[in-house]
Scaffold this motif. Structure first.
Motif, PDB file in Angstrom:
ATOM      1  N   ALA A 205      12.085  -3.846  -6.762  1.00  0.00           N
ATOM      2  CA  ALA A 205      11.410  -2.547  -6.705  1.00  0.00           C
ATOM      3  C   ALA A 205      10.170  -2.531  -7.584  1.00  0.00           C
ATOM      4  O   ALA A 205       9.130  -1.981  -7.207  1.00  0.00           O
ATOM      5  N   ARG A 206      10.258  -3.139  -8.768  1.00  0.00           N
ATOM      6  CA  ARG A 206       9.101  -3.177  -9.665  1.00  0.00           C
ATOM      7  C   ARG A 206       7.980  -4.038  -9.088  1.00  0.00           C
ATOM      8  O   ARG A 206       6.799  -3.683  -9.180  1.00  0.00           O
ATOM      9  N   ALA A 207       8.341  -5.164  -8.507  1.00  0.00           N
ATOM     10  CA  ALA A 207       7.313  -6.050  -7.946  1.00  0.00           C
ATOM     11  C   ALA A 207       6.601  -5.391  -6.776  1.00  0.00           C
ATOM     12  O   ALA A 207       5.370  -5.393  -6.692  1.00  0.00           O
ATOM     13  N   VAL A 208       7.373  -4.817  -5.859  1.00  0.00           N
ATOM     14  CA  VAL A 208       6.784  -4.185  -4.675  1.00  0.00           C
ATOM     15  C   VAL A 208       5.991  -2.938  -5.068  1.00  0.00           C
ATOM     16  O   VAL A 208       4.857  -2.730  -4.623  1.00  0.00           O
ATOM     17  N   GLY A 209       6.589  -2.084  -5.924  1.00  0.00           N
ATOM     18  CA  GLY A 209       5.899  -0.868  -6.349  1.00  0.00           C
ATOM     19  C   GLY A 209       4.643  -1.166  -7.140  1.00  0.00           C
ATOM     20  O   GLY A 209       3.619  -0.495  -6.983  1.00  0.00           O
ATOM     21  N   GLY A 210       4.698  -2.181  -8.006  1.00  0.00           N
ATOM     22  CA  GLY A 210       3.520  -2.546  -8.785  1.00  0.00           C
ATOM     23  C   GLY A 210       2.379  -3.033  -7.908  1.00  0.00           C
ATOM     24  O   GLY A 210       1.215  -2.685  -8.131  1.00  0.00           O
ATOM     25  N   ALA A 211       2.710  -3.837  -6.886  1.00  0.00           N
ATOM     26  CA  ALA A 211       1.677  -4.323  -5.971  1.00  0.00           C
ATOM     27  C   ALA A 211       1.046  -3.163  -5.198  1.00  0.00           C
ATOM     28  O   ALA A 211      -0.179  -3.108  -5.015  1.00  0.00           O
ATOM     29  N   ALA A 212       1.879  -2.216  -4.746  1.00  0.00           N
ATOM     30  CA  ALA A 212       1.359  -1.061  -4.014  1.00  0.00           C
ATOM     31  C   ALA A 212       0.483  -0.193  -4.898  1.00  0.00           C
ATOM     32  O   ALA A 212      -0.597   0.262  -4.487  1.00  0.00           O
ATOM     33  N   ALA A 213       0.919   0.046  -6.142  1.00  0.00           N
ATOM     34  CA  ALA A 213       0.140   0.868  -7.068  1.00  0.00           C
ATOM     35  C   ALA A 213      -1.192   0.207  -7.404  1.00  0.00           C
ATOM     36  O   ALA A 213      -2.229   0.872  -7.488  1.00  0.00           O
ATOM     37  N   LEU A 214      -1.190  -1.105  -7.598  1.00  0.00           N
ATOM     38  CA  LEU A 214      -2.427  -1.824  -7.901  1.00  0.00           C
ATOM     39  C   LEU A 214      -3.397  -1.748  -6.729  1.00  0.00           C
ATOM     40  O   LEU A 214      -4.611  -1.531  -6.917  1.00  0.00           O
ATOM     41  N   THR A 215      -2.891  -1.902  -5.509  1.00  0.00           N
ATOM     42  CA  THR A 215      -3.737  -1.824  -4.318  1.00  0.00           C
ATOM     43  C   THR A 215      -4.365  -0.444  -4.175  1.00  0.00           C
ATOM     44  O   THR A 215      -5.569  -0.307  -3.922  1.00  0.00           O
ATOM     45  N   ALA A 216      -3.536   0.606  -4.351  1.00  0.00           N
ATOM     46  CA  ALA A 216      -4.039   1.975  -4.214  1.00  0.00           C
ATOM     47  C   ALA A 216      -5.075   2.289  -5.288  1.00  0.00           C
ATOM     48  O   ALA A 216      -6.125   2.876  -5.001  1.00  0.00           O
ATOM     49  N   THR A 217      -4.799   1.896  -6.521  1.00  0.00           N
ATOM     50  CA  THR A 217      -5.726   2.176  -7.620  1.00  0.00           C
ATOM     51  C   THR A 217      -7.053   1.458  -7.428  1.00  0.00           C
ATOM     52  O   THR A 217      -8.130   2.035  -7.650  1.00  0.00           O
ATOM     53  N   ALA A 218      -7.004   0.202  -7.009  1.00  0.00           N
ATOM     54  CA  ALA A 218      -8.233  -0.563  -6.792  1.00  0.00           C
ATOM     55  C   ALA A 218      -9.058   0.043  -5.653  1.00  0.00           C
ATOM     56  O   ALA A 218     -10.291   0.120  -5.742  1.00  0.00           O
ATOM     57  N   THR A 219      -8.393   0.487  -4.602  1.00  0.00           N
ATOM     58  CA  THR A 219      -9.094   1.097  -3.472  1.00  0.00           C
ATOM     59  C   THR A 219      -9.807   2.372  -3.895  1.00  0.00           C
ATOM     60  O   THR A 219     -10.986   2.593  -3.572  1.00  0.00           O
ATOM     61  N   VAL A 220      -9.110   3.222  -4.637  1.00  0.00           N
ATOM     62  CA  VAL A 220      -9.700   4.485  -5.085  1.00  0.00           C
ATOM     63  C   VAL A 220     -10.820   4.235  -6.093  1.00  0.00           C
ATOM     64  O   VAL A 220     -11.860   4.908  -6.065  1.00  0.00           O
ATOM     65  N   ALA A 221     -10.633   3.273  -6.986  1.00  0.00           N
ATOM     66  CA  ALA A 221     -11.671   2.967  -7.979  1.00  0.00           C
ATOM     67  C   ALA A 221     -12.955   2.501  -7.301  1.00  0.00           C
ATOM     68  O   ALA A 221     -14.061   2.927  -7.668  1.00  0.00           O
ATOM     69  N   HIS A 222     -12.829   1.645  -6.301  1.00  0.00           N
ATOM     70  CA  HIS A 222     -14.005   1.169  -5.574  1.00  0.00           C
ATOM     71  C   HIS A 222     -14.677   2.316  -4.824  1.00  0.00           C
ATOM     72  O   HIS A 222     -15.909   2.425  -4.810  1.00  0.00           O
ATOM     73  N   GLY A 223     -13.875   3.184  -4.210  1.00  0.00           N
ATOM     74  CA  GLY A 223     -14.436   4.331  -3.494  1.00  0.00           C
ATOM     75  C   GLY A 223     -15.109   5.331  -4.408  1.00  0.00           C
ATOM     76  O   GLY A 223     -16.113   5.966  -4.027  1.00  0.00           O
ATOM     77  N   THR A 224     -14.598   5.479  -5.627  1.00  0.00           N
ATOM     78  CA  THR A 224     -15.212   6.379  -6.606  1.00  0.00           C
ATOM     79  C   THR A 224     -16.546   5.824  -7.086  1.00  0.00           C
ATOM     80  O   THR A 224     -17.529   6.559  -7.219  1.00  0.00           O
ATOM     81  N   TYR A 225     -16.584   4.535  -7.331  1.00  0.00           N
ATOM     82  CA  TYR A 225     -17.833   3.895  -7.751  1.00  0.00           C
ATOM     83  C   TYR A 225     -18.927   4.117  -6.709  1.00  0.00           C
ATOM     84  O   TYR A 225     -20.086   4.396  -7.049  1.00  0.00           O
ATOM     85  N   GLY A 226     -18.563   4.020  -5.428  1.00  0.00           N
ATOM     86  CA  GLY A 226     -19.542   4.209  -4.370  1.00  0.00           C
ATOM     87  C   GLY A 226     -20.163   5.597  -4.385  1.00  0.00           C
ATOM     88  O   GLY A 226     -21.362   5.756  -4.136  1.00  0.00           O
TER      89      GLY A 226
END
Length: 424
Positions: A158-179
């Motif tokens: 659960a930690r591995a899967v949830g951590g990967a999902a959280a990292l993906t979502a955060t990176a996507t939003v961070a890139h979109g905010t920078y734009g």
């Protein structure tokens, strides 16, 4: 009837948000932590606090909250909505991965219990002596190591899967905010018009839409846009609605840099739907003071073509909706007509009134993927240039963002539309 419909939609959305947050809490908090652990308490508190902040961000302006309070809740509330979208998508994709990793291994099925035998009088146990292994025999296999951190296998997965999902979502939003915070990029489009005179070939119109000044995007955002527009050295600037999300009192200073917009044939403005949530008439008067020319169902005869503008359809609730007859009814049909209209949906009215080119915004290009698919359901064109009969429609993705200052798959733009004459 409309009130009941909106109430029903609101309750449905609220129920969906509750279910999504409950599901995310189970997967990201309950499944990854131990009962009564501090981390679980913090995660549970956030599961309640974040949706409340989002609700506050969405409603504070409409409720008349002080502007400082709107700004305080806007950033965390809106940003969580963006993270929530991509976290939910990532976790939905991760569900089958999680199920695969937690599948029962062969040979681990429980065996049928044996019927216990009636106990006999116990005897004093004799401590067994472990015989020494014969010389040359292999050593016994070591006991399996526990999962990292002492977690169970289920918690580790659960930690591995949830951590990967959280990292993906955060990176996507961070890139979109920078734009968004970087500012819109310039896009150039050439539009040939049959009736345009040869002298107007190469005439440049800077199309700016959906700036959305508010509690998140303020004066610095306006300054970036003004500087970008002026660098293109346009002949005319068309601001096609949704300039603001708030009152003149709160956002007047943020709009002040618009005074520096510069074009040889002037800067023009039409209302968008968000102006009617923010005091449309007050904003029309204010942009006039800033040097912009509002076109309220009106037309200006420019040297090479007619420029017309209509109010947004949201103005119908106040009796100030679009009036194509007032804007275009008595013009010379031999002259090229360019129409400023916030929403693409009025294109069919533009076709009936002989408009050659309509300039619009409103859609944001969907702003947050996969929102573009929803935008396609409500708009004839989501972004770019399309033809409807003898009328061409150009839709800008917009220079700002509504709600979360995030764009994914729909970068912000300022478009320089270059008119081309068939006679050139």
């Amino acid at each position: 009837m409309r009130t009941v419909l909106f109430a029903g939609i609101g309750l449905t959305v609220l129920a969906l948000l509750v279910l999504v947050h409950r599901w995310l809490w189970v997967r990201l908090v309950r499944d990854t932590t131990r009962p009564r652990a501090a981390v679980r308490r913090i995660g549970t508190a956030l599961a309640f606090a974040l949706p409340l902040l989002s609700l506050a961000a969405l409603t504070a302006g409409r409720a008349g909250a002080p502007f400082w309070l709107q700004q305080s809740v806007a950033w965390p509330g809106y940003m969580w909505l963006a993270v929530l979208l991509y976290l939910s998508l990532a976790m939905a994709v991760a569900e089958p991965v999680r199920a695969f990793l937690l599948r029962r291994k062969p040979g681990t099925d429980p065996v049928t219990p044996v019927t216990p035998v009636t106990p006999v009088t116990p005897v004093t146990p004799v401590t067994p002596v472990t015989p020494a292994p014969p010389a040359g025999a292999p050593a016994a296999a070591p006991e399996p190591a526990p999962a990292p951190g002492g977690a169970t296998r289920r918690q580790f997965v659960a930690r591995a899967v949830g951590g990967a999902a959280a990292l993906t979502a955060t990176a996507t939003v961070a890139h979109g905010t920078y734009g968004v915070l970087r500012g819109p990029r310039v896009k150039r489009v050439q539009v040939p018009l049959a009736k345009l005179p040869r002298a107007a070939h190469g005439f440049r119109i800077a199309v700016v839409s959906d700036i959305h000044l508010g509690p998140v995007l303020g004066r610095a955002h306006t300054t970036r846009i003004v500087e970008t527009v002026n660098r293109t050295q346009p002949d005319l600037i068309a601001v096609v609605g949704d300039l603001v999300d708030g009152s003149v009192h709160d956002l007047g200073p943020a709009a002040e840099p618009l005074r520096r917009l510069s074009a040889r044939h002037g800067t023009y403005f039409v209302t968008g739907n968000h102006e009617y949530f923010s005091g449309a008439q007050q904003w029309v008067d204010h942009v006039r003071e800033l040097g912009l020319t509002p076109l309220e169902n009106a037309r200006r005869a420019l040297p090479y073509f007619d420029l017309a503008g209509v109010n947004d359809v949201a103005g119908e609730t106040e009796g100030h909706g679009p009036d194509f007859t007032a804007a275009l009814g008595d013009r010379d049909p031999a002259r090229t007509a360019v129409l400023m209209a916030h929403q693409p949906v009025v294109i069919h009215d533009a076709v009936r009134h002989g408009v050659d080119l309509q300039l619009s915004g409103h859609t944001h290009g969907g702003q947050l993927w996969p929102g573009n698919y929803l935008a396609e359901l409500a708009n004839p064109t989501v972004a770019g240039l399309e033809r409807y009969g003898d009328t061409q429609l150009y839709v800008s993705r917009g220079a700002g963002a509504w709600g979360p200052p995030v764009r994914v798959g729909a970068p912000s733009d300022i478009t320089v539309v270059e008119l081309a004459s068939y006679q050139a």
